[in-house]
Design an enzyme around this catalytic site. Structure first.
Site, PDB file in Angstrom:
ATOM      1  N   HIS A 157      -3.087   7.567   1.961  1.00 47.38           N
ATOM      2  CA  HIS A 157      -3.503   6.271   1.304  1.00 47.38           C
ATOM      3  C   HIS A 157      -5.200   6.005   1.857  1.00 47.38           C
ATOM      4  O   HIS A 157      -5.311   6.378   2.885  1.00 47.38           O
ATOM      5  CB  HIS A 157      -2.574   5.147   1.875  1.00 47.38           C
ATOM      6  CG  HIS A 157      -3.131   3.577   1.714  1.00 47.38           C
ATOM      7  ND1 HIS A 157      -3.695   3.259   0.454  1.00 47.38           N
ATOM      8  CD2 HIS A 157      -3.329   2.660   2.436  1.00 47.38           C
ATOM      9  CE1 HIS A 157      -4.065   2.146   0.445  1.00 47.38           C
ATOM     10  NE2 HIS A 157      -3.549   1.560   1.821  1.00 47.38           N
TER      11      HIS A 157
ATOM     12  N   ASN B 127     -10.241   0.044  -0.578  1.00 48.94           N
ATOM     13  CA  ASN B 127      -8.672   0.200  -0.461  1.00 48.94           C
ATOM     14  C   ASN B 127      -7.946  -0.399  -1.981  1.00 48.94           C
ATOM     15  O   ASN B 127      -8.155  -1.453  -2.044  1.00 48.94           O
ATOM     16  CB  ASN B 127      -8.132  -0.630   0.724  1.00 48.94           C
ATOM     17  CG  ASN B 127      -6.686  -0.281   1.064  1.00 48.94           C
ATOM     18  OD1 ASN B 127      -5.801  -0.074   0.173  1.00 48.94           O
ATOM     19  ND2 ASN B 127      -6.200  -0.947   2.204  1.00 48.94           N
TER      20      ASN B 127
ATOM     21  N   CYS C  96       0.679  -1.073  -0.147  1.00 54.38           N
ATOM     22  CA  CYS C  96       0.079  -0.040   0.132  1.00 54.38           C
ATOM     23  C   CYS C  96       0.868   1.257   0.149  1.00 54.38           C
ATOM     24  O   CYS C  96       0.149   2.232  -0.390  1.00 54.38           O
ATOM     25  CB  CYS C  96      -0.941   0.197   1.134  1.00 54.38           C
ATOM     26  SG  CYS C  96      -2.178  -1.368   1.354  1.00 54.38           S
TER      27      CYS C  96
END
Ligand code: UT7
Length: 324
Positions: A251, A281, A115
């Site tokens: 993020h 996500n 990520c």
């Protein structure tokens, strides 16, 4: 003093056509739209079509960024693709994008920091430009996490989505101060002792792709602690503070993490770009997607001070400060 800067020249994104609302999971899992919405902030996500790969998504985003910059694939010196879901174990998905955008003179490679991948990729693109190894770098974050989900694990499969975003960075002269456009500071970190908190249980060692495993609560705890810290560190490097920041582009994993980090940073939510409700996500794709959406909806403008921050498997985390 004249100095070299890696300045944003173009931005673009791509989302697969299929949108999946939270309520769709209620048919197969012991979950509710209300739980997903309140615990994560996610309302929907996009899933790639059968046969649609990470390099396909990345190519769409790359073409959008090239069009935004008024460039073609042949104008690019280097392509860096941040992904944990490359089409194949090798070659890199970046080389597949290279072929699809018609680039034969540059070089292309993937970066894998899960990520945090796009933050790591931006930092490496900046280093290539500052060291004179490239003048124009296409930096992409693209993922198909729908391919590595355990569809029986309600603690993970409702959280992730597919997508891609891309930036083009170009060498340009600056004055060497924080008023310059371009990347001003980066801060990268990892700590491999935490590998068991977030990982895929397959790969070359097991000869199967595997599925994502996450200790959500623990990752959450680290995220809240580390994200504000890395953003502060990056800002400190150029003598800037949270008050100078126009947009935090975090993020997009969980709205509660985004809110806690903004609070710790001392930045109001009116200065945070939030897309988690629509994308879920998307791992390394989440920041370039949010940057592109932030520009498209008129929030991020030329000259704005932008801070990106991310954390993911590894653990790996970091931040980039740039003036748009
Ligand atoms: O991108 C990389 C970084 N990743 C992240 O940043 C993710 C970080 N973690 C998180 O976002 C949150 O921890 C989650 C959204 C994953 C979970 O939220 P939480 O508030 O930490 O919930 P929890 O894991 O503590 O679970 C609370 C309860 C549990 O039930 P019990 O044990 O209290 O009976 C879970 O089994 O919620 C249950 N649960 C669910 N219930 C309905 C877990 N997933 C679901 C679900 N639907 N989908």
């Amino acid at each position: 003093m004249t100095t070299l800067r890696a300045v944003v020249k173009g931005v673009g994104h791509y989302l697969p056509a299929r949108t999946v609302e939270n309520s769709e999971f209620e048919a197969t899992l012991d979950t509710t739209d209300e739980w997903i919405r309140t615990r994560s902030g996610i309302e929907r996500r996009h899933f790639a079509a059968e046969g649609e790969t990470t390099s396909d998504l990345a190519t769409h985003a790359a073409n959008a960024a090239l069009a935004d910059a008024g460039l073609t694939g042949a104008d690019i010196d280097a392509i860096i693709l941040a992904t944990s879901t490359a089409d194949n174990t090798f070659p890199s998905a970046a080389t597949m994008v290279q072929a699809k955008i018609g680039n034969t003179t540059g070089y292309a490679f993937d970066i894998q920091a899960v990520c945090a991948g796009f933050v790591f990729a931006l930092s490496q693109a900046n280093a290539l430009i500052l060291s004179g190894q490239a003048s124009r770098v296409l930096v992409i974050g693209a993922e198909t996490f729908s391919r590595i989900m355990d569809w029986t694990d309600r603690g993970t499969c409702v959280l992730f989505g597919d997508g891609a975003g891309a930036l083009i960075l170009e060498a340009a002269p600056g004055n060497g101060d924080s008023a310059d456009r371009g990347i001003l500071a980066t801060d990268l970190n990892s700590d491999g002792r935490y590998r068991d908190l977030l990982y895929v249980d397959g790969g070359v060692a097991t000869q199967n792709t595997g599925v994502l495993r996450m200790q959500g609560k623990e990752v959450f705890r680290h995220a809240v602690e580390k994200l504000a810290q890395t953003a502060h560190t990056a800002l400190d490097k150029v003598g800037l503070s949270a008050d100078d920041v126009d947009w935090v582009v975090p993020h997009q994993a969980n709205i509660r993490i985004i809110q806690s980090t903004a609070k710790k940073l001392g930045v109001g939510m009116d200065r945070v770009v939030v897309t988690v409700q629509d994308h879920g996500n998307t791992s390394a794709a989440s920041i370039p997607l949010a940057l592109s959406v932030g520009v498209a909806n008129g929030k991020i403008k030329r000259g704005d001070l932008v801070v990106t921050e991310a954390i993911g498997g590894g653990l790996a985390w970091g931040a980039v400060v740039l003036r748009w």
